[in-house]
Design an enzyme around this catalytic site. Structure first.
Site, PDB file in Angstrom:
ATOM      1  N   LYS A  79       0.838  -1.206   0.000  1.00 36.16           N
ATOM      2  CA  LYS A  79       0.000   0.000   0.000  1.00 36.16           C
ATOM      3  C   LYS A  79       0.873   1.256   0.000  1.00 36.16           C
ATOM      4  O   LYS A  79       1.746   1.406   0.856  1.00 36.16           O
ATOM      5  CB  LYS A  79      -0.901   0.000   1.235  1.00 36.16           C
ATOM      6  CG  LYS A  79      -1.777   1.228   1.400  1.00 36.16           C
ATOM      7  CD  LYS A  79      -2.612   1.127   2.657  1.00 36.16           C
ATOM      8  CE  LYS A  79      -3.504   2.328   2.854  1.00 36.16           C
ATOM      9  NZ  LYS A  79      -2.733   3.549   3.155  1.00 36.16           N
ATOM     10  N   HIS A 135      -1.846   7.662   0.766  1.00 27.18           N
ATOM     11  CA  HIS A 135      -2.081   7.756   2.210  1.00 27.18           C
ATOM     12  C   HIS A 135      -3.161   8.803   2.526  1.00 27.18           C
ATOM     13  O   HIS A 135      -3.130   9.463   3.566  1.00 27.18           O
ATOM     14  CB  HIS A 135      -0.783   8.116   2.946  1.00 27.18           C
ATOM     15  CG  HIS A 135      -0.616   7.378   4.245  1.00 27.18           C
ATOM     16  ND1 HIS A 135       0.320   6.393   4.424  1.00 27.18           N
ATOM     17  CD2 HIS A 135      -1.261   7.480   5.433  1.00 27.18           C
ATOM     18  CE1 HIS A 135       0.252   5.935   5.669  1.00 27.18           C
ATOM     19  NE2 HIS A 135      -0.712   6.582   6.287  1.00 27.18           N
ATOM     20  N   ARG A 185     -11.941   7.204   5.235  1.00 26.85           N
ATOM     21  CA  ARG A 185     -12.612   8.243   6.024  1.00 26.85           C
ATOM     22  C   ARG A 185     -14.133   8.094   6.074  1.00 26.85           C
ATOM     23  O   ARG A 185     -14.729   8.342   7.135  1.00 26.85           O
ATOM     24  CB  ARG A 185     -12.225   9.627   5.490  1.00 26.85           C
ATOM     25  CG  ARG A 185     -10.785  10.034   5.785  1.00 26.85           C
ATOM     26  CD  ARG A 185     -10.529  11.457   5.300  1.00 26.85           C
ATOM     27  NE  ARG A 185      -9.197  11.934   5.617  1.00 26.85           N
ATOM     28  CZ  ARG A 185      -8.155  11.898   4.786  1.00 26.85           C
ATOM     29  NH1 ARG A 185      -8.307  11.361   3.575  1.00 26.85           N
ATOM     30  NH2 ARG A 185      -6.979  12.387   5.146  1.00 26.85           N
TER      31      ARG A 185
END
Length: 363
Positions: free
Chosen positions: A227, A251, A307
């Site tokens: 990632k 990120h 989020r």
């Protein structure tokens, strides 16, 4: 189509607005903010708006199948959950346990952060049939990393998501006045429980190299998802070191500003690994069903969100997290129908073009 019952929340942005009102400002800022000027944070979302859809009309879309596979595991739709730290800041009672339950309820993948506030075993216990991945980073203590991986293997996690883009903590302008934004000091219910914080800090190893990926590959039989990849060269390095999949990610704009939006970076990475068998996923800025479709058309096998789940947790705990996923799944299904795709295999790259395509046509 899914039935969305709570009319107070009709899209994912509604949850963020509500979370801003419900959470302490320090907690909200910790999750919401990016680094420095927050250019990449904003660009992740703005970039999606620059792509246009080109549907196929009058096709039989009476039966939409969103299912796919990632790393050989069947999931109900191509949206999964990115690792997000200290979730009990958003939901004091359950945190990551609520997130895992929500992911399992819609046939998605839960990726547990190594900085989670619920244990590896607790999350596994509430989702015995769910697909769970474990996120790790290189600690200066290799023993701590090895212990974390062994626990994840024993608890039935089926892949390791290795964050490779955080050798040091990104600089955030608010970090000097907001301790929660520092990502280093944790207390009370906001304290990660799976790693040793005896010194009150997370001791990441900023000397890790691609050789450490090869070491990790030799240490565990779990597939590795790297990632933080945003370029073709990085993707080729990942393939050479034995990665099984790549998560194109910046990120969430939290580490290095002025990285490209992930929807823009995605095709370069896909092209770089073509023919290798390495799968490519993407996260960053996904808020709408059309965003998911655009990412799939540009080469992602699945997309990940972070989020929005936090905002759902902040509003209504498990029910909020599940509603976020229900709303997004409903949007993806409607988008597929309106574009003329009955399943993900019918998605074609030509169905999504950059807005410049039309400007060039007008010349």
């Amino acid at each position: 189509m899914n039935s969305i019952q709570d009319k107070d929340y009709v899209c994912l942005d509604d949850f963020q607005k509500s979370a801003n009102e419900r959470l302490q400002s320090s907690s909200f800022n910790y999750f919401a903010d990016g680094c420095n000027e927050q250019f990449t944070l904003k660009e992740n979302r703005e970039a999606f708006k620059r792509y246009r859809l080109r549907p196929k009309l009058l096709r039989d879309v009476s039966n939409i199948d969103l299912s796919t596979t990632i790393l050989g595991e069947r999931i109900s739709w191509p949206v999964c959950l990115s690792p997000t730290a200290i979730q009990r800041l958003a939901d004091y009672d359950e945190g990551e346990v609520a997130t895992a339950r929500a992911a399992a309820s819609v046939g998605s993948v839960m990726t547990l952060s190594c900085l989670s506030t619920r244990t590896i075993e607790e999350v596994a216990a509430v989702t015995p049939r769910g697909v769970r991945w474990m996120q790790v980073q290189f600690f200066k203590s290799r023993q701590q990393l090895e212990n974390l991986i062994k626990r994840a293997e024993k608890a039935g996690y089926t892949a390791l998501v290795v964050t490779v883009d955080q050798p040091v903590r990104g600089h955030k302008y608010k970090s000097t006045t907001d301790y929660n934004a520092s990502l280093l000091t944790f207390t009370g219910h906001a304290k990660p429980v799976n790693v040793d914080l005896s010194d009150g800090e997370v001791d990441f190893d900023n000397s890790a190299t691609w050789h450490d990926i090869k070491w990790l590959k030799s240490f565990t039989k779990l597939p590795l998802v790297l990632k933080g990849i945003t370029t073709g060269d990085q993707a080729k390095n990942a393939v050479e070191c034995g990665a099984d999949a790549i998560l194109v990610s910046n990120h969430g704009g939290r580490q290095l500003d002025y990285l490209p939006a992930t929807i823009d970076a995605l095709p370069e990475v896909v092209a770089a690994v073509k023919g290798s068998g390495v799968e490519v996923y993407m996260d960053g800025g996904v808020r709408h069903g059309t965003d998911v479709f655009k990412a799939l058309a540009r080469g992602a096998r699945a997309v990940f969100i972070g989020r929005p789940i936090i905002w759902g947790l902040s509003c209504k705990g498990y029910e909020g997290a599940k509603q976020v996923l229900d709303i997004l799944k409903d949007e993806v299904e409607k988008t597929m129908a309106l574009i003329g795709c009955r399943n993900v295999n019918e998605i074609e790259p030509s169905m999504v073009v950059h807005q410049d395509y039309y400007r060039q046509q007008a010349l």
